[in-house]
Design a protein around this motif. Structure first.
Motif, short mmCIF file in Angstrom:
data_model
loop_
_atom_site.label_atom_id
_atom_site.label_comp_id
_atom_site.label_asym_id
_atom_site.label_seq_id
_atom_site.Cartn_x
_atom_site.Cartn_y
_atom_site.Cartn_z
N ILE A 4 0.84 -1.20 0.00
CA ILE A 4 0.00 0.00 0.00
C ILE A 4 0.88 1.25 0.00
N ILE A 7 2.30 1.75 -3.47
CA ILE A 7 1.26 2.24 -4.38
C ILE A 7 1.02 3.73 -4.15
N ILE A 33 -4.05 6.75 -8.03
CA ILE A 33 -3.89 5.48 -7.30
C ILE A 33 -4.19 4.32 -8.24
N LEU A 34 -5.21 4.47 -9.07
CA LEU A 34 -5.55 3.43 -10.04
C LEU A 34 -4.42 3.25 -11.05
N ILE A 37 -1.69 1.24 -9.39
CA ILE A 37 -2.05 -0.18 -9.30
C ILE A 37 -1.91 -0.86 -10.65
N GLY A 40 1.69 -1.25 -11.69
CA GLY A 40 2.28 -2.34 -10.92
C GLY A 40 1.91 -3.70 -11.49
N LEU A 41 0.63 -3.87 -11.84
CA LEU A 41 0.18 -5.14 -12.41
C LEU A 41 0.78 -5.37 -13.80
#
Length: 117
Positions: A4, A7, A33-34, A37, A40-41
């Motif tokens: 967290i 992120i 934030i999206l 994420i 990162g993915l």
């Protein structure tokens, strides 16, 4: 908890770079934030596959092709997320380089090693 934190640091970096670079638009903090994420993915799942498939080009360019792959990950995130806009490939390339530098600075200031997060 560390995930967290990572992120949130990336989201802060995205917001800062969106304010600095003219070709990057982020609608809000939730979108940032999206973006963190999704990036990162994408870096976890898609990037290793693309690096493997483009290994000859990466070797010939002495690793410089990895910058192109990073820019493509930014453009892919642009296509996946509404509210995150990147105007061109060159803007995505500059954004990816500056995002990496800014994340390294954040980790150094906070005394966190990138592998620990």
């Amino acid at each position: 908890m560390k995930l967290i934190f990572k992120i949130l640091l990336t989201a802060v970096a995205v917001v800062l770079l969106a304010k600095l670079l003219p070709g990057i638009t982020v609608e809000g903090y939730t979108t940032a934030i999206l973006v963190a994420i999704v990036l990162g993915l994408l870096n976890l799942i898609v990037r290793p596959i693309v690096i493997f498939l483009t290994l000859p080009a990466t070797i010939v360019t002495l690793g410089l092709f990895l910058f192109v792959i990073n820019a493509c990950m930014i453009l892919l995130a642009d296509n996946l997320i509404n509210g995150f806009e990147v105007s061109s490939f060159w803007t995505a390339l500059l954004f990816s380089i500056l995002l990496t530098i800014l994340q390294s600075i954040f980790y150094a200031i906070l005394g966190q090693d990138k592998e620990q997060l």
